[in-house]
Structures are given as structure tokens and as C-alpha cells.
Scaffold this motif. Structure first.
Motif, mmCIF file in Angstrom:
data_model
loop_
_atom_site.group_PDB
_atom_site.id
_atom_site.type_symbol
_atom_site.label_atom_id
_atom_site.label_comp_id
_atom_site.label_asym_id
_atom_site.label_seq_id
_atom_site.Cartn_x
_atom_site.Cartn_y
_atom_site.Cartn_z
ATOM 1 N N ALA A 1 2.730 16.315 -2.070
ATOM 2 C CA ALA A 1 3.451 15.352 -2.738
ATOM 3 C C ALA A 1 4.190 14.762 -2.101
ATOM 4 O O ALA A 1 5.044 13.401 -1.732
ATOM 5 N N ALA A 2 4.657 16.476 -2.089
ATOM 6 C CA ALA A 2 6.890 15.629 -0.604
ATOM 7 C C ALA A 2 5.844 15.192 0.899
ATOM 8 O O ALA A 2 6.676 14.097 1.017
ATOM 9 N N ASP B 1 -2.594 26.288 -7.503
ATOM 10 C CA ASP B 1 -2.413 24.906 -7.599
ATOM 11 C C ASP B 1 -1.562 24.203 -7.082
ATOM 12 O O ASP B 1 -1.428 22.942 -6.702
ATOM 13 N N PRO B 2 -0.782 24.191 -8.544
ATOM 14 C CA PRO B 2 0.023 22.967 -9.105
ATOM 15 C C PRO B 2 1.217 23.490 -7.594
ATOM 16 O O PRO B 2 1.913 22.212 -7.475
ATOM 17 N N VAL B 3 1.392 24.432 -7.165
ATOM 18 C CA VAL B 3 2.557 24.554 -5.911
ATOM 19 C C VAL B 3 2.213 23.204 -4.751
ATOM 20 O O VAL B 3 2.814 22.830 -4.161
ATOM 21 N N MET B 4 1.013 23.834 -4.572
ATOM 22 C CA MET B 4 0.492 22.597 -2.988
ATOM 23 C C MET B 4 0.536 21.552 -3.482
ATOM 24 O O MET B 4 0.384 20.866 -2.650
ATOM 25 N N GLY B 5 -0.020 21.063 -4.748
ATOM 26 C CA GLY B 5 0.278 19.681 -5.510
ATOM 27 C C GLY B 5 1.627 18.883 -5.002
ATOM 28 O O GLY B 5 1.948 18.006 -4.615
ATOM 29 N N MET C 1 2.157 12.852 -8.497
ATOM 30 C CA MET C 1 1.148 14.079 -8.270
ATOM 31 C C MET C 1 2.226 15.114 -8.294
ATOM 32 O O MET C 1 1.837 16.624 -9.194
ATOM 33 N N ALA C 2 3.471 14.695 -8.680
ATOM 34 C CA ALA C 2 4.751 15.447 -8.626
ATOM 35 C C ALA C 2 5.236 15.956 -9.534
ATOM 36 O O ALA C 2 5.134 17.464 -10.289
ATOM 37 N N SER D 1 1.239 -0.898 -0.213
ATOM 38 C CA SER D 1 -0.312 0.261 -0.050
ATOM 39 C C SER D 1 0.795 1.312 -0.130
ATOM 40 O O SER D 1 0.379 1.858 -0.584
ATOM 41 N N ALA D 2 1.796 1.331 0.619
ATOM 42 C CA ALA D 2 2.802 2.218 1.181
ATOM 43 C C ALA D 2 3.121 2.609 -0.266
ATOM 44 O O ALA D 2 3.885 3.515 -0.772
ATOM 45 N N ILE D 3 3.406 1.528 -1.403
ATOM 46 C CA ILE D 3 4.524 1.613 -2.586
ATOM 47 C C ILE D 3 3.952 2.071 -3.429
ATOM 48 O O ILE D 3 4.137 3.077 -3.977
ATOM 49 N N LEU D 4 1.984 1.959 -3.527
ATOM 50 C CA LEU D 4 1.652 2.365 -4.336
ATOM 51 C C LEU D 4 1.364 3.513 -4.148
ATOM 52 O O LEU D 4 0.818 4.767 -4.980
ATOM 53 N N LEU D 5 0.791 4.347 -2.783
ATOM 54 C CA LEU D 5 1.040 5.965 -2.039
ATOM 55 C C LEU D 5 2.647 6.729 -2.541
ATOM 56 O O LEU D 5 2.102 7.634 -3.616
ATOM 57 N N LEU D 6 3.588 5.874 -2.526
ATOM 58 C CA LEU D 6 4.683 6.847 -3.674
ATOM 59 C C LEU D 6 4.163 6.595 -4.667
ATOM 60 O O LEU D 6 5.069 8.036 -4.774
ATOM 61 N N GLY D 7 4.323 6.224 -5.220
ATOM 62 C CA GLY D 7 3.961 6.160 -7.348
ATOM 63 C C GLY D 7 2.917 6.910 -7.126
ATOM 64 O O GLY D 7 3.243 7.791 -8.011
ATOM 65 N N PHE D 8 1.754 7.338 -6.287
ATOM 66 C CA PHE D 8 0.658 8.327 -6.805
ATOM 67 C C PHE D 8 1.932 9.760 -6.433
ATOM 68 O O PHE D 8 1.073 10.973 -6.921
ATOM 69 N N ALA D 9 2.055 10.054 -4.810
ATOM 70 C CA ALA D 9 3.452 10.853 -4.855
ATOM 71 C C ALA D 9 4.039 11.135 -6.221
ATOM 72 O O ALA D 9 3.781 12.909 -6.460
ATOM 73 N N LEU D 10 4.675 10.249 -6.926
ATOM 74 C CA LEU D 10 5.742 10.857 -7.934
ATOM 75 C C LEU D 10 4.666 11.740 -9.219
ATOM 76 O O LEU D 10 5.223 12.047 -9.315
#
Length: 309
Positions: A213-214, A205-209, A112-113, A101-110
Motif C-alpha cells: 500500500a505504501a 501476509d498483512p505486513v506485506m499488504g 489495502m492498508a 486513474s491515480a486517485i482510484l489507485l490511491l483509494g485502493f492503497a488506502l
């Protein structure tokens, strides 16, 4: 030796893993809430032409899948609880699901960034009113989901043991982090959308994204680290080892020469203890000295008599 006599010296390795956990029911409810919100956000995003909403809807979709993995882990753990192919029970399925689940979340964060960086360079028009309303509804849903996942169920009471169990439930923690990530992105989206509508600061909007992600990356790393320790049979912390060593040695001449304690499930541990003594006792005696507070459900004791050379 008769079979009934053998049964006295053998035990199962279920360790309560066949019982339905409160986390399973709560996670299933959150999957339903997240799935409904996902459909609403994606549909509204497509109808209004809002890329921000569509992206948030797809983000919710990734979390629906991740939370589904959590539910699957709970169910499969219960069904395989008595399977003797698992040497120390099925407790690690929980940590494996949390890790995935955490790996999937990392993929989402990347993702999103990357998407936020692209939108910072190439701005897109945002339908502010519709986006703000749906983001607000999403935040409410995430708040309810977080409360559902973390609220202490009445049927289990408020014992220290239950708290300890949930503290080590990496699967439940993974589901909780996904909900927190959703809530965070909803809050950041609302702030950015309000600033864009009333102050013309669409760049927020993109800055908050990127900020979101961080933060998600930091949370994911923490879960990967904790679940990874369980999956790799990491030695228990020094305090647990010291407490166990002190309990076994006491004021006697007995000395613990080799000690291994590792996590095998939701806050439960296995131990391997080697004892050297002038006057060795039975393995049962040393097992009886193990503090119940350490939650060691499976202990192997190796005994040696001390001899002068």
C-alpha cells in the motif's frame, strides 16, 4: 478577403490527436487480460474460501475499471479531436484520465492498508496451496500486461519523437502503474504465502499488504503530480524556456519580455511569446526560430517596437 486566402492563415487544433495511438490498442488488450484474471481470482477465492484471493480479485476488479477509463480516454480523444470547443485540442483528456486513474489507485492503497491492518490484528485462515498457485498465475499475467504496455510497437519505429510522446502519455503511464501495482501485490502475496506455509509466519501476509500500500501510494502521488501540472497549465521547465528564449533572441537586439510555454497533450506544447525589438520582424519569422525539438505546435507571438523615452 477571399475564403481561400483566409485558409492560409488559419489552422486546425487537432495536432494528430485523431490518430489511434499504440497505447490504446495495448491498453485494450491489457483490460481483457486483467478482466479474465479478475474472474479467475474471485471465483477461486469464493470456492476455496480464501479471503486473500478474494481480496486480490477485487483489487484486480478495481484495476480493470481504471484501465477501462484509460481506453475510454483514448477513444473519446480521437472522436473529439476536431471539436472546436476545445481551445488547444483534446490532449488533456489523456492527463485527466491518468489523474483519475491515480486517485482510484490511491483509494485502493488506502483500502489495502486498512484491510491489512485489520488482518494483522484479527488473523484469518489462509488456503495456502490454492492461493499460491493463483497468485503465481496472476504474476505471470501482470508481467505479460506490463510488457504489452511498455513494448515499443514496430509500426512507429524507434524515433526520439515516439519515445517523447509515450513519456508524456499520462494515460498510458496510469495503466502501466496499475499493472505494476498488481504485479507488486502478487509478488508480496507469493512471498508472504510461502513464508506462511513453510515457516508459519502468517503475520507476513498483512505486513506485506501494508508495504504494498505504501509503495502504491508513492507511485500514485508521482502520477497525480505530473498529470496535475498539465491540467493546471504549469509552466514548462527552465531548460525548455531557456532554449526557446535563446533561439528567439539569438545575436540580435531582440528581447523576449514575456514567455509562457505549457503542455497541451502527449508531449506537445503551446507558447505565448512577447518580443521587443529595434527592428521588428514578422510573427512568422519568430515562429520559424522555434526549435522543432521543443514540440511547440501552437505559438502566439506578440511584437513591440522598442522606443526611447
Amino acid at each position: 478577403m477571399h475564403t481561400h486566402q483566409m485558409e492560409e492563415w488559419t489552422h486546425a487544433h487537432v495536432f494528430g490527436q485523431d490518430q489511434q495511438r499504440a497505447g490504446e490498442r495495448r491498453t485494450l488488450l491489457v483490460v481483457a487480460l486483467t478482466a479474465v484474471m479478475m474472474v479467475v481470482e474471485i471465483a477461486t477465492g469464493l470456492i476455496s474460501g480464501s479471503m486473500a484471493l478474494l481480496a486480490d480479485g477485487l483489487h484486480m476488479a478495481s484495476h480493470t475499471v481504471a484501465l477501462g477509463i484509460s481506453v475510454f480516454a483514448y477513444v473519446i480523444s480521437r472522436r473529439l479531436a476536431s471539436d472546436r470547443r476545445f481551445a488547444f485540442g483534446v490532449g488533456k483528456i489523456n492527463s485527466l484520465a491518468g489523474f483519475a486513474s491515480a486517485i482510484l489507485l490511491l483509494g485502493f492503497a488506502l483500502t489495502m492498508a486498512i484491510e491489512s491492518t485489520d488482518r494483522l490484528i484479527n488473523p484469518v485462515a489462509i488456503t495456502f496451496d490454492q492461493a499460491i498457485v493463483v497468485a503465481a498465475v496472476g504474476l505471470v499475467v501482470n508481467g505479460i500486461s506490463a510488457w504489452v504496455l511498455m513494448s515499443t510497437p514496430h509500426e512507429h519505429g524507434h524515433s526520439h519523437g515516439h519515445h517523447h510522446d509515450e513519456e508524456h502519455d499520462h494515460n498510458l503511464r496510469g495503466a502501466y502503474l496499475h499493472v505494476l501495482a498488481d504485479a507488486l501485490t502478487s509478488i508480496l502475496a507469493i512471498v508472504a504465502l510461502l513464508a506462511g506455509k513453510y515457516m508459519g509466519a502468517s503475520w507476513l501476509d498483512p505486513v506485506m499488504g501494508i508495504v504494498g500500500a505504501a509503495l502504491v501510494t508513492r507511485w500514485s502521488y508521482g502520477l497525480i503530480r505530473e498529470a496535475g501540472k498539465v491540467l493546471l497549465d504549469n509552466q514548462a521547465d527552465k531548460h525548455q524556456l531557456d532554449d526557446l528564449r535563446a533561439a528567439i533572441e539569438g545575436d540580435t537586439s531582440d528581447r523576449v519580455t514575456d514567455l509562457h510555454v505549457w503542455c497541451i497533450g502527449h508531449g506537445i506544447f503551446a507558447a505565448e511569446i512577447a518580443v521587443v525589438s529595434d527592428d521588428p520582424k514578422s510573427p512568422g519569422h519568430y515562429k520559424s526560430l522555434v526549435p522543432a525539438s521543443l514540440n511547440i505546435v501552437h505559438a502566439i507571438v506578440e511584437i513591440h517596437r522598442f522606443t526611447d523615452h
